[in-house]
Design a protein around this motif. Structure first.
Motif, PDB file in Angstrom:
ATOM      1  N   VAL A 191      34.412  31.060  43.097  1.00  0.00           N
ATOM      2  CA  VAL A 191      33.859  30.396  41.915  1.00  0.00           C
ATOM      3  C   VAL A 191      32.962  29.242  42.314  1.00  0.00           C
ATOM      4  O   VAL A 191      31.856  29.067  41.783  1.00  0.00           O
ATOM      5  CB  VAL A 191      34.997  29.912  40.996  1.00  0.00           C
ATOM      6  N   ILE A 192      33.434  28.445  43.277  1.00  0.00           N
ATOM      7  CA  ILE A 192      32.651  27.277  43.702  1.00  0.00           C
ATOM      8  C   ILE A 192      31.318  27.693  44.307  1.00  0.00           C
ATOM      9  O   ILE A 192      30.259  27.113  44.019  1.00  0.00           O
ATOM     10  CB  ILE A 192      33.472  26.437  44.692  1.00  0.00           C
ATOM     11  N   ILE A 193      31.343  28.732  45.166  1.00  0.00           N
ATOM     12  CA  ILE A 193      30.101  29.187  45.807  1.00  0.00           C
ATOM     13  C   ILE A 193      29.126  29.719  44.762  1.00  0.00           C
ATOM     14  O   ILE A 193      27.915  29.403  44.777  1.00  0.00           O
ATOM     15  CB  ILE A 193      30.415  30.260  46.863  1.00  0.00           C
ATOM     16  N   THR A 194      29.653  30.524  43.832  1.00  0.00           N
ATOM     17  CA  THR A 194      28.775  31.082  42.793  1.00  0.00           C
ATOM     18  C   THR A 194      28.185  29.979  41.932  1.00  0.00           C
ATOM     19  O   THR A 194      26.985  29.970  41.608  1.00  0.00           O
ATOM     20  CB  THR A 194      29.561  32.074  41.921  1.00  0.00           C
ATOM     21  N   GLN A 195      29.035  29.032  41.551  1.00  0.00           N
ATOM     22  CA  GLN A 195      28.554  27.920  40.730  1.00  0.00           C
ATOM     23  C   GLN A 195      27.547  27.057  41.495  1.00  0.00           C
ATOM     24  O   GLN A 195      26.570  26.568  40.919  1.00  0.00           O
ATOM     25  CB  GLN A 195      29.739  27.064  40.287  1.00  0.00           C
TER      26      GLN A 195
ATOM     27  N   LYS B 292      32.818  30.681  33.806  1.00  0.00           N
ATOM     28  CA  LYS B 292      31.884  29.585  34.018  1.00  0.00           C
ATOM     29  C   LYS B 292      30.987  29.807  35.231  1.00  0.00           C
ATOM     30  O   LYS B 292      29.988  29.101  35.401  1.00  0.00           O
ATOM     31  CB  LYS B 292      32.650  28.276  34.178  1.00  0.00           C
ATOM     32  N   SER B 293      31.351  30.754  36.074  1.00  0.00           N
ATOM     33  CA  SER B 293      30.526  31.046  37.244  1.00  0.00           C
ATOM     34  C   SER B 293      29.351  31.950  36.905  1.00  0.00           C
ATOM     35  O   SER B 293      28.554  32.291  37.777  1.00  0.00           O
ATOM     36  CB  SER B 293      31.382  31.718  38.320  1.00  0.00           C
ATOM     37  N   GLY B 294      29.239  32.336  35.639  1.00  0.00           N
ATOM     38  CA  GLY B 294      28.137  33.199  35.224  1.00  0.00           C
ATOM     39  C   GLY B 294      28.535  34.645  35.040  1.00  0.00           C
ATOM     40  O   GLY B 294      27.715  35.456  34.607  1.00  0.00           O
ATOM     41  N   LEU B 295      29.773  34.990  35.366  1.00  0.00           N
ATOM     42  CA  LEU B 295      30.238  36.358  35.190  1.00  0.00           C
ATOM     43  C   LEU B 295      30.641  36.569  33.730  1.00  0.00           C
ATOM     44  O   LEU B 295      31.462  35.833  33.191  1.00  0.00           O
ATOM     45  CB  LEU B 295      31.440  36.631  36.109  1.00  0.00           C
TER      46      LEU B 295
ATOM     47  N   LYS C 250      32.672  38.281  44.490  1.00  0.00           N
ATOM     48  CA  LYS C 250      32.228  38.349  45.884  1.00  0.00           C
ATOM     49  C   LYS C 250      31.370  39.574  46.182  1.00  0.00           C
ATOM     50  O   LYS C 250      30.468  39.525  47.014  1.00  0.00           O
ATOM     51  CB  LYS C 250      33.458  38.359  46.804  1.00  0.00           C
ATOM     52  N   HIS C 251      31.636  40.694  45.500  1.00  0.00           N
ATOM     53  CA  HIS C 251      31.023  41.950  45.932  1.00  0.00           C
ATOM     54  C   HIS C 251      30.177  42.649  44.876  1.00  0.00           C
ATOM     55  O   HIS C 251      29.394  43.534  45.215  1.00  0.00           O
ATOM     56  CB  HIS C 251      32.117  42.931  46.377  1.00  0.00           C
ATOM     57  N   ALA C 252      30.324  42.289  43.603  1.00  0.00           N
ATOM     58  CA  ALA C 252      29.651  43.078  42.573  1.00  0.00           C
ATOM     59  C   ALA C 252      28.157  42.784  42.469  1.00  0.00           C
ATOM     60  O   ALA C 252      27.393  43.616  42.004  1.00  0.00           O
ATOM     61  CB  ALA C 252      30.320  42.836  41.217  1.00  0.00           C
ATOM     62  N   GLY C 253      27.731  41.585  42.865  1.00  0.00           N
ATOM     63  CA  GLY C 253      26.322  41.261  42.783  1.00  0.00           C
ATOM     64  C   GLY C 253      25.976  40.530  41.501  1.00  0.00           C
ATOM     65  O   GLY C 253      26.841  40.267  40.653  1.00  0.00           O
ATOM     66  N   PRO C 254      24.677  40.182  41.326  1.00  0.00           N
ATOM     67  CA  PRO C 254      24.252  39.416  40.151  1.00  0.00           C
ATOM     68  C   PRO C 254      24.222  40.281  38.884  1.00  0.00           C
ATOM     69  O   PRO C 254      24.233  41.507  38.945  1.00  0.00           O
ATOM     70  CB  PRO C 254      22.847  38.944  40.546  1.00  0.00           C
ATOM     71  N   SER C 255      24.190  39.566  37.744  1.00  0.00           N
ATOM     72  CA  SER C 255      24.082  40.220  36.429  1.00  0.00           C
ATOM     73  C   SER C 255      25.171  41.266  36.237  1.00  0.00           C
ATOM     74  O   SER C 255      24.896  42.409  35.824  1.00  0.00           O
ATOM     75  CB  SER C 255      22.688  40.854  36.255  1.00  0.00           C
ATOM     76  N   THR C 256      26.385  40.886  36.571  1.00  0.00           N
ATOM     77  CA  THR C 256      27.505  41.824  36.483  1.00  0.00           C
ATOM     78  C   THR C 256      28.357  41.497  35.269  1.00  0.00           C
ATOM     79  O   THR C 256      28.575  40.333  34.938  1.00  0.00           O
ATOM     80  CB  THR C 256      28.357  41.762  37.755  1.00  0.00           C
ATOM     81  N   THR C 257      28.816  42.535  34.625  1.00  0.00           N
ATOM     82  CA  THR C 257      29.732  42.385  33.507  1.00  0.00           C
ATOM     83  C   THR C 257      31.076  42.996  33.898  1.00  0.00           C
ATOM     84  O   THR C 257      31.128  44.117  34.433  1.00  0.00           O
ATOM     85  CB  THR C 257      29.195  43.082  32.246  1.00  0.00           C
ATOM     86  N   ALA C 258      32.130  42.258  33.631  1.00  0.00           N
ATOM     87  CA  ALA C 258      33.474  42.751  33.932  1.00  0.00           C
ATOM     88  C   ALA C 258      34.262  42.900  32.636  1.00  0.00           C
ATOM     89  O   ALA C 258      34.076  42.131  31.686  1.00  0.00           O
ATOM     90  CB  ALA C 258      34.207  41.799  34.870  1.00  0.00           C
TER      91      ALA C 258
END
Length: 395
Positions: free
Chosen positions: A210-214, A280-283, A318-326
């Protein structure tokens, strides 16, 4: 400790000293002094030597039961040859029979019993001659009386042997049980260390992801909107504080801290907070919940479900990449809890349960403790899917 218990403890802890005192006491009363008193009749030295040979070996009655008994038997055979008188030192006979039955080998015990009966027969014949009564009835009565003394001494000795062997068996069993308890404690400690290692991995991996993504988002956003960067930094700080608190709690458990051990562990009630922090990390996360629990899961099972969800979301970051929806689905059915996490990212880049990492492998181990199962695999159309099932605990 009372005086009699103190004496009993000293006797049990110092058998050689007890035998030395006992043997010297028997020799002094029934060998030495009796030899002096009988010396008035002119056979003083003979009586003294025989009395000493028949009593002094009692000093080694437990350390060397067979040799000591052999010397005593030999001294009595000499007595039969040289004199027909009874000696006070013959009190050593029942003591020797008792000792062989209690402390000697099994064959030595029966040999002592047989030697006692033979000695009773010889003494009966000699006493009869010495008393001037050659009747068969007198010899039989003498033999029965002396034989009963021998038999009673042997019986008490055999009972003492049985009690001693029983106590030794119980002591050995106690030592084995203590060893087993030590091994169980060591295994439990090792299992707890593994559990804490998985906890640390979940906390550190999720929080750092989370910290790295943020941080990456804040770096790009700061060029266009400093306000977003400030909000992102606040999220990073909050995530770091939460992670630090959890790590302190676990380290407190390792140190045996009472304060750390009373802190509540996360449960399924904390899932919305976890999703909010991760979002909050954008996911983008879509969450749904169906049904209600028919039976309560153990606290450990709820913690396992929480950690499984946390690990799955960490892998998405960590692995899904940008613009990912879960999407996260929590379903209660008649058998237990079904937890499904899927994303539309790069499924081929995600870990599977066959990998050697701590992530999904640790998740599978956790869930298996509650008879559950984990299925994690890339989706055919792209993305990754994790399915976790934890059954109700059987009563």
């Amino acid at each position: 400790m009372t005086p009699h218990r103190t004496i009993d403890k000293w006797i049990r802890e110092n058998p050689n000293k007890v035998d030395l005192i006992f043997g010297l006491g028997i020799w002094l009363v029934f060998g030495f002094l009796a030899g002096i008193m009988l010396g008035v009749s002119g056979n003083g030295w003979t009586m003294f030597v025989l009395g000493s040979l028949q009593t002094l070996p009692l000093i080694w009655r437990r350390r060397r039961p067979a040799p000591a008994a052999g010397i005593i038997v030999f001294a009595h055979l000499i007595q039969v040859v040289v004199t027909s008188e009874l000696l006070p030192s013959q009190i050593a006979v029942p003591i020797t029979v008792y000792t062989l039955a209690a402390f000697g080998k099994r064959w030595e015990s029966f040999a002592g019993l047989a030697a006692g009966f033979v000695g009773a027969l010889l003494a009966s014949v000699r006493v009869g001659v010495w008393a001037g009564g050659n009747s068969l009835e007198g010899m039989v009565l003498n033999f029965i009386g002396l034989g009963l003394v021998v038999l009673v001494a042997w019986t008490f000795g055999d009972l003492a042997r049985t009690r001693r062997l029983t106590l030794q068996t119980l002591e050995d069993r106690t030592r084995r049980l203590e060893t087993e308890r030590e091994q169980e404690r060591a295994l439990a400690a090792a299992d707890e260390r593994n559990h804490i290692a998985r906890e640390m991995h979940d906390i550190v991996a999720h929080s750092l992801s989370v910290i790295i993504t943020q941080s990456d988002g804040a770096r790009y956003a700061s060029e266009h909107d400093p306000g977003i960067a400030r909000e992102t930094l606040a999220t990073i700080a909050q995530t770091g504080r939460s992670s630090l608190q959890e790590m302190r709690r676990l380290l407190g458990v390792l140190r045996g801290g009472e304060e750390a051990s009373t802190r509540p562990l996360p449960t399924l009630v904390d899932v919305p907070e976890l999703l909010e922090t991760t979002g909050k990390s954008g996911l983008e996360i879509r969450y749904s919940q169906e049904g209600t629990a028919q039976r309560a899961l153990p606290a450990g099972a709820e913690l396992t479900a929480y950690r499984a969800l946390q690990e799955a979301l960490t892998n998405v970051l960590k692995h899904a990449g940008p613009s990912t929806t879960a999407s996260v689905s929590l379903v209660w059915n008649s058998k237990g809890l079904q937890l499904a996490i899927s994303d539309n990212g790069r499924g081929a880049g995600a870990l599977s349960t066959s990998d050697a990492g701590q992530g999904l492998l640790g998740m599978a181990e956790r869930v298996a403790l509650y008879d559950g199962r984990v299925q994690a695999e890339p989706k055919a159309g792209g993305g990754f899917h994790v399915d976790v099932f934890i059954p109700y605990t059987e009563d």
